[in-house]
Motif scaffolding. Structure first.
Motif, mmCIF file in Angstrom:
data_model
loop_
_atom_site.group_PDB
_atom_site.id
_atom_site.type_symbol
_atom_site.label_atom_id
_atom_site.label_comp_id
_atom_site.label_asym_id
_atom_site.label_seq_id
_atom_site.Cartn_x
_atom_site.Cartn_y
_atom_site.Cartn_z
ATOM 1 N N ALA A 81 0.920 -1.171 0.053
ATOM 2 C CA ALA A 81 0.065 -0.043 -0.043
ATOM 3 C C ALA A 81 0.884 1.169 -0.084
ATOM 4 O O ALA A 81 0.523 2.109 -0.782
ATOM 5 N N LEU A 82 1.957 1.356 0.955
ATOM 6 C CA LEU A 82 2.769 2.359 0.735
ATOM 7 C C LEU A 82 3.486 2.520 -0.427
ATOM 8 O O LEU A 82 3.746 3.970 -0.929
ATOM 9 N N THR A 85 1.164 3.975 -3.111
ATOM 10 C CA THR A 85 0.630 5.431 -2.744
ATOM 11 C C THR A 85 2.066 6.502 -3.042
ATOM 12 O O THR A 85 1.855 7.432 -3.640
ATOM 13 N N ARG A 89 1.938 9.603 -5.745
ATOM 14 C CA ARG A 89 2.300 10.922 -5.193
ATOM 15 C C ARG A 89 3.599 11.431 -5.525
ATOM 16 O O ARG A 89 3.613 12.751 -6.012
ATOM 17 N N LEU A 96 5.379 13.482 -0.256
ATOM 18 C CA LEU A 96 4.849 12.531 0.749
ATOM 19 C C LEU A 96 5.580 12.260 1.839
ATOM 20 O O LEU A 96 6.252 11.265 1.443
#
Length: 112
Positions: A81-82, A85, A89, A96
């Motif tokens: 997920a990181l 993301t 970004r 981020l």
């Protein structure tokens, strides 16, 4: 698309994406080559620190009986997920900053 270029000739956001896309390899390449863009350096360092932390977490989870595999699975999901993301970004040209590793990356990027 970023209007700013990294010292490698790539747009900053493309270089930052490559730092995450190829994790350690891409990030190390940009730490070595980047001379101008703090944005690219930040993302390269954050990528290295994040993936090192995740690897350490996986190793430590292996030493925990019974709950270790569950923790390792949760780390894998969180890492995925990181990763997704941060790719998005960085592609948007956003800074981020993750807790802990983002702070460390920002301090290191300012010193380089």
């Amino acid at each position: 698309m970023s209007v700013y270029k990294s010292s490698t000739g790539l747009d900053e956001n493309i270089a930052a994406i490559l730092c995450y896309l190829f994790a350690f390899l891409g990030a190390f390449v940009f730490v070595m080559l980047e001379k101008r863009s703090r944005f690219v350096l930040f993302h390269a360092l954050q990528s290295i620190f994040l993936f090192v932390a995740l690897m350490i977490g996986h190793v430590l989870a292996g030493f925990i009986p019974l709950l270790g595999p569950l923790l390792a699975s949760l780390l894998t999901l969180a890492g995925l997920a990181l990763w997704m993301t941060l790719l998005v970004r960085a592609g948007q040209g956003k800074w981020l900053k993750l807790p802990w590793v983002g702070e460390l990356a920002l301090r290191q990027a300012r010193q380089m």
